[in-house]
Every structure is written in C-alpha cells, then in structure tokens.
Write a protein that holds these residues in place. Structure first.
Motif, PDB file in Angstrom:
ATOM      1  N   ALA A  69       0.842  -1.203   0.000  1.00  0.00           N
ATOM      2  CA  ALA A  69       0.000   0.000   0.000  1.00  0.00           C
ATOM      3  C   ALA A  69       0.873   1.247   0.000  1.00  0.00           C
ATOM      4  N   ARG A  70       1.924   1.237   0.795  1.00  0.00           N
ATOM      5  CA  ARG A  70       2.821   2.394   0.846  1.00  0.00           C
ATOM      6  C   ARG A  70       3.607   2.538  -0.460  1.00  0.00           C
ATOM      7  N   ALA A  71       4.010   1.412  -1.032  1.00  0.00           N
ATOM      8  CA  ALA A  71       4.787   1.440  -2.271  1.00  0.00           C
ATOM      9  C   ALA A  71       3.965   1.981  -3.434  1.00  0.00           C
ATOM     10  N   ALA A  72       2.631   1.853  -3.336  1.00  0.00           N
ATOM     11  CA  ALA A  72       1.767   2.290  -4.430  1.00  0.00           C
ATOM     12  C   ALA A  72       1.593   3.806  -4.466  1.00  0.00           C
ATOM     13  N   VAL A  73       1.951   4.498  -3.412  1.00  0.00           N
ATOM     14  CA  VAL A  73       1.771   5.951  -3.372  1.00  0.00           C
ATOM     15  C   VAL A  73       2.815   6.611  -4.269  1.00  0.00           C
ATOM     16  N   PRO A  74       2.383   7.454  -5.212  1.00  0.00           N
ATOM     17  CA  PRO A  74       3.348   8.106  -6.108  1.00  0.00           C
ATOM     18  C   PRO A  74       4.350   8.947  -5.319  1.00  0.00           C
ATOM     19  N   ASP A  75       5.606   8.857  -5.723  1.00  0.00           N
ATOM     20  CA  ASP A  75       6.659   9.612  -5.048  1.00  0.00           C
ATOM     21  C   ASP A  75       6.341  11.094  -4.992  1.00  0.00           C
ATOM     22  N   GLU A  76       5.723  11.607  -6.058  1.00  0.00           N
ATOM     23  CA  GLU A  76       5.470  13.048  -6.106  1.00  0.00           C
ATOM     24  C   GLU A  76       4.564  13.498  -4.964  1.00  0.00           C
ATOM     25  N   LEU A  77       3.594  12.685  -4.653  1.00  0.00           N
ATOM     26  CA  LEU A  77       2.675  13.044  -3.580  1.00  0.00           C
ATOM     27  C   LEU A  77       3.427  13.110  -2.256  1.00  0.00           C
ATOM     28  N   VAL A  78       4.319  12.152  -2.034  1.00  0.00           N
ATOM     29  CA  VAL A  78       5.089  12.139  -0.801  1.00  0.00           C
ATOM     30  C   VAL A  78       6.066  13.317  -0.759  1.00  0.00           C
ATOM     31  N   GLN A  79       6.773  13.530  -1.851  1.00  0.00           N
ATOM     32  CA  GLN A  79       7.768  14.613  -1.889  1.00  0.00           C
ATOM     33  C   GLN A  79       7.118  15.977  -1.721  1.00  0.00           C
ATOM     34  N   THR A  80       5.998  16.178  -2.432  1.00  0.00           N
ATOM     35  CA  THR A  80       5.268  17.439  -2.296  1.00  0.00           C
ATOM     36  C   THR A  80       4.839  17.650  -0.854  1.00  0.00           C
ATOM     37  N   GLY A  81       4.364  16.591  -0.241  1.00  0.00           N
ATOM     38  CA  GLY A  81       3.941  16.691   1.147  1.00  0.00           C
ATOM     39  C   GLY A  81       5.079  17.144   2.053  1.00  0.00           C
ATOM     40  N   LYS A  82       6.246  16.559   1.853  1.00  0.00           N
ATOM     41  CA  LYS A  82       7.387  16.939   2.692  1.00  0.00           C
ATOM     42  C   LYS A  82       7.779  18.389   2.448  1.00  0.00           C
ATOM     43  N   GLU A  83       7.714  18.816   1.199  1.00  0.00           N
ATOM     44  CA  GLU A  83       8.096  20.196   0.871  1.00  0.00           C
ATOM     45  C   GLU A  83       7.174  21.214   1.519  1.00  0.00           C
ATOM     46  N   MET A  84       5.946  20.821   1.780  1.00  0.00           N
ATOM     47  CA  MET A  84       4.984  21.772   2.331  1.00  0.00           C
ATOM     48  C   MET A  84       5.426  22.330   3.673  1.00  0.00           C
ATOM     49  N   PHE A  85       6.259  21.606   4.374  1.00  0.00           N
ATOM     50  CA  PHE A  85       6.708  22.098   5.675  1.00  0.00           C
ATOM     51  C   PHE A  85       7.431  23.429   5.532  1.00  0.00           C
ATOM     52  N   GLY A  86       8.118  23.612   4.415  1.00  0.00           N
ATOM     53  CA  GLY A  86       8.854  24.845   4.185  1.00  0.00           C
ATOM     54  C   GLY A  86       7.955  26.061   4.052  1.00  0.00           C
ATOM     55  N   TRP A  87       6.685  25.821   3.756  1.00  0.00           N
ATOM     56  CA  TRP A  87       5.777  26.957   3.563  1.00  0.00           C
ATOM     57  C   TRP A  87       5.237  27.510   4.874  1.00  0.00           C
ATOM     58  N   ARG A  88       5.568  26.857   5.957  1.00  0.00           N
ATOM     59  CA  ARG A  88       4.969  27.211   7.239  1.00  0.00           C
ATOM     60  C   ARG A  88       5.316  28.630   7.673  1.00  0.00           C
ATOM     61  N   LEU A  89       6.518  29.051   7.375  1.00  0.00           N
ATOM     62  CA  LEU A  89       6.970  30.317   7.941  1.00  0.00           C
ATOM     63  C   LEU A  89       7.130  31.422   6.916  1.00  0.00           C
ATOM     64  N   ILE A  90       6.741  31.151   5.678  1.00  0.00           N
ATOM     65  CA  ILE A  90       6.991  32.153   4.643  1.00  0.00           C
ATOM     66  C   ILE A  90       5.870  33.178   4.616  1.00  0.00           C
ATOM     67  N   ASP A  91       6.249  34.436   4.682  1.00  0.00           N
ATOM     68  CA  ASP A  91       5.265  35.507   4.523  1.00  0.00           C
ATOM     69  C   ASP A  91       5.068  35.779   3.047  1.00  0.00           C
ATOM     70  N   ALA A  92       3.840  35.956   2.641  1.00  0.00           N
ATOM     71  CA  ALA A  92       3.577  36.222   1.236  1.00  0.00           C
ATOM     72  C   ALA A  92       3.733  37.711   0.932  1.00  0.00           C
ATOM     73  N   GLU A  93       4.369  37.998  -0.210  1.00  0.00           N
ATOM     74  CA  GLU A  93       4.400  39.388  -0.699  1.00  0.00           C
ATOM     75  C   GLU A  93       3.041  39.714  -1.290  1.00  0.00           C
ATOM     76  N   LEU A  94       2.688  40.966  -1.266  1.00  0.00           N
ATOM     77  CA  LEU A  94       1.399  41.372  -1.816  1.00  0.00           C
ATOM     78  C   LEU A  94       1.509  41.640  -3.318  1.00  0.00           C
ATOM     79  N   ALA A  95       0.564  41.099  -4.078  1.00  0.00           N
ATOM     80  CA  ALA A  95       0.457  41.424  -5.494  1.00  0.00           C
ATOM     81  C   ALA A  95      -0.746  42.345  -5.647  1.00  0.00           C
ATOM     82  N   ALA A  96      -0.490  43.574  -6.055  1.00  0.00           N
ATOM     83  CA  ALA A  96      -1.557  44.575  -6.139  1.00  0.00           C
ATOM     84  C   ALA A  96      -2.317  44.460  -7.446  1.00  0.00           C
ATOM     85  N   LEU A  97      -3.577  44.784  -7.403  1.00  0.00           N
ATOM     86  CA  LEU A  97      -4.418  44.795  -8.603  1.00  0.00           C
ATOM     87  C   LEU A  97      -4.062  46.032  -9.420  1.00  0.00           C
ATOM     88  N   THR A  98      -3.657  45.820 -10.663  1.00  0.00           N
ATOM     89  CA  THR A  98      -3.283  46.948 -11.510  1.00  0.00           C
ATOM     90  C   THR A  98      -4.269  47.165 -12.656  1.00  0.00           C
TER      91      THR A  98
END
Lengths: 160, 193
Positions: A22-51
């Motif tokens: 069951a674990r082997a069937a999970v696509p690597d991308e899903l696992v890798q993406t999941g791990k990468e999400m931890f990096g988003w925890r502390l990032i402040d987003a810059e504002l994109a203004a409506l032009t």
C-alpha cells in the motif's frame, strides 16, 4: 482495537505484505510534495496589487464586448517578483504567471480546503469557479505572492 | 533501538519546527491521502494537486489541531472534501448541491477503513524497526505462494532448517514492537519520561 489473526504467522505476514505494498503504491510526487509543504509554514507572502480590472470604469472602456455575451473579467496583478494575469468566466479562472516559473496557485474564497493547482511550463493555470470574494496565493521556489481581495469573482461585472 | 514516536509526538515535534518529524508524518500517512483520492477515481495529476493542498492545509493548521492522535481521520476527511469538490468541478453536468461531502467518512465502513489504515501504519513502522536480516527474510517470504524454503535458503545463504524458526522469531519481534503494542494497548505505547 482488534488485531485478531495476528497470532497467526501466516496472516500477520500477509497483512504486513499488504501494508508495505500500500505504501509502495503511493506516487513519489505526492510524498515529496507533502514533505516540501513544511517549508511553507513560515513564509510571509508578498502582496500582489491589482493593476487592472476590466469591470472597473476605466477597464470597461478598453475592452470590446462580444455581441450578446458578457466578456470574461480580466484582472492583472503586479508584485516585485511576478505578475499574474487572470480571466474569470463562468467556467472558472484561467490565468498565467509572468514570467513563467514552476509554481502552484491557490484560491482562497472560503472553500475548505482551498483549491490548489500547479501551473504548466508556460505559467498557465486553471481553477474552478469561485464563490464570490477571493484572493490567490502563488507559491514558488522559496517565496509566496498573494493578491489583494477581489470582490465578486463570479465572472459578472461588479455591481457597485 | 531509537525511540519510535507516536503520531501525537510527531505532531508536537513538527509544531516545534522539527522537519524530520514532519517528514515522518508524510511518510506514514500519505497512504491515507492517496487511498481516498483513488476511491474518487481521480487522475494522478489531480491527486497530486489535492495531496499538496491537503498537506499544506495541515501545515497551516498544525498548531490548532484538536486531536493529533486523530490525524488519519482528519487527513481522510480533508482529502475527501477536496476530492468531492474536484469531482464536481470536472463533471459540469452535475449541478452543485450542498451534499454532505464526507458522509462516506462517518459510516461504520469508514471507521473500519480508518482502523485498517492504522493497522497498516503500525505494521510498516514495526517492520522498519526490525533488523536488516529480519526484513530481508520476511520480504523474501511475501510471495503468494511463498517460495520453497530450499529456494529461500539458497537465496539468503541460510540453512533450510533455520528459515522456519527465524521467520517465527522475526514475526514475534514484530509483534512485540512498540508500534504494534501501542495498537493493542495505547497506554503501553507511550514513551516513559
């Protein structure tokens, strides 16, 4: 919690096999993406203004109206790192990140969980129709850009 | 043997910024997210997008999770909602209705499915704790039908007569691992001190 059958070596072995498969069937991308999400925890987003907003008084004058059909609403956003162009119609949001880069685009319109898609190699992305007020967050390599709130993302011109 | 953390311990460590704890959470529970996506018959690409949104949502809500021990259920419910919405958006001829998107997840069948997920997590965690030798031997015996012990013995460089007893010993070690004991008796699974 019952673990009936685990006293039996054969059944335990079979269940272990199934668990590992069951674990082997999970696509690597899903696992890798999941791990990468931890990096988003502390990032402040810059504002994109409506032009640009095609439904604003100025915007309406610059776009032709297709006879008998409400034109899609066009929005432009600007930030230091990237711009976002979006068209909103009844089919949803279709847009592009400029310059194109590997990124994900997420919509916050109160829906839970928020729809989130990757853009293609040219920076194009498509998202489902929004439920009124929304903003978008673009996440790319090590930074995030978030648009200001947009009123009425349903594709019809603002009535205000 | 190194301490094998419970999901509650992993969540607490991830809250403190421990990336290895987060990686372990993803490793253990990706199966839950993937399995739900599969049940909704989504494409691999859509499943990857949904998986990303679910994990991102967890990262953003780590601090406010009410019951870390119920993480598998949280993941299943969150994924199911996302999949249902994706499904509806793809099939435009189905008008959107305010249906209970996660009705499937509160049925007795859903409870049983979650229990199966928990069992599988415990088995995989316990397997990872085994010695290299035990993992090698048990892996070789997974085939259905299992290989003849003579063949297995030749492949492993072991006398045929020792395979049976070794298998039994490895499985017994598996049963007595912390992960499995925690499944049988949650109180015994917690670390001391």
């Amino acid at each position: 919690m019952t673990t009936s059958g685990w006293d039996d070596d054969e059944r335990l072995l079979a269940e272990l096999d199934a668990a590992l498969r069951a674990r082997a069937a999970v696509p690597d991308e899903l696992v890798q993406t999941g791990k990468e999400m931890f990096g988003w925890r502390l990032i402040d987003a810059e504002l994109a203004a409506l032009t640009f907003d095609s439904t604003s008084a100025e915007g309406s004058r610059t776009l032709a109206t297709v006879r008998g059909q409400a034109p899609p609403r066009a929005l432009s956003f600007h930030s230091d790192r990237l711009n976002i162009e979006v068209e909103i119609s009844g089919d949803g949001l279709r847009g592009q990140i400029i310059p194109p880069r590997r990124a994900t685009v997420e919509v916050d319109d109160g829906t839970d969980p928020r729809p989130r898609v990757r853009c293609d190699s040219d920076g194009w992305f498509s998202l489902p129709p929004t439920a009124g007020r929304f903003r978008m967050t673009v996440r790319a390599d090590g930074f995030a850009v978030r648009t200001e709130w947009i009123r009425d993302g349903t594709g019809s011109p603002a009535t205000e | 043997m190194a301490d094998v953390p419970t999901v509650t311990e992993l969540v607490e460590r991830a809250r403190d910024g421990d990336r290895a704890a987060w990686d372990e959470i993803v490793e253990r529970y990706s199966v839950v997210v993937w399995s739900v996506c599969r049940r909704y018959r989504l494409s691999d690409a859509d499943s990857a997008d949904i998986g990303g949104s679910v994990w991102l949502r967890l990262v953003e809500n780590l601090d406010s999770l009410r019951e870390p021990a119920a993480l598998p259920g949280w993941l299943a419910t969150t994924t199911a909602r996302a999949c249902a919405r994706q499904y509806r958006n793809a099939k435009r001829q189905i008008p959107f209705q305010d249906v209970d998107l996660v009705a499937d997840q509160v049925s007795p069948a859903a409870d049983e499915w979650l229990l199966t997920m928990e069992r599988q997590v415990a088995l995989r965690t316990a397997f990872a704790e085994l010695s290299d030798r035990c993992r090698q031997i048990l892996s070789m015996l997974f085939s259905d039908p299992a290989p003849a012990y003579a063949d297995a013995g030749a492949a492993l460089g072991m006398p045929v007569g020792s395979i049976g007893p070794t298998r039994r010993r490895c499985l017994q070690t598996l049963r007595s691992s912390r992960a499995i004991r925690a499944l049988l008796d949650p109180a015994s699974g917690r670390s001391t001190g």
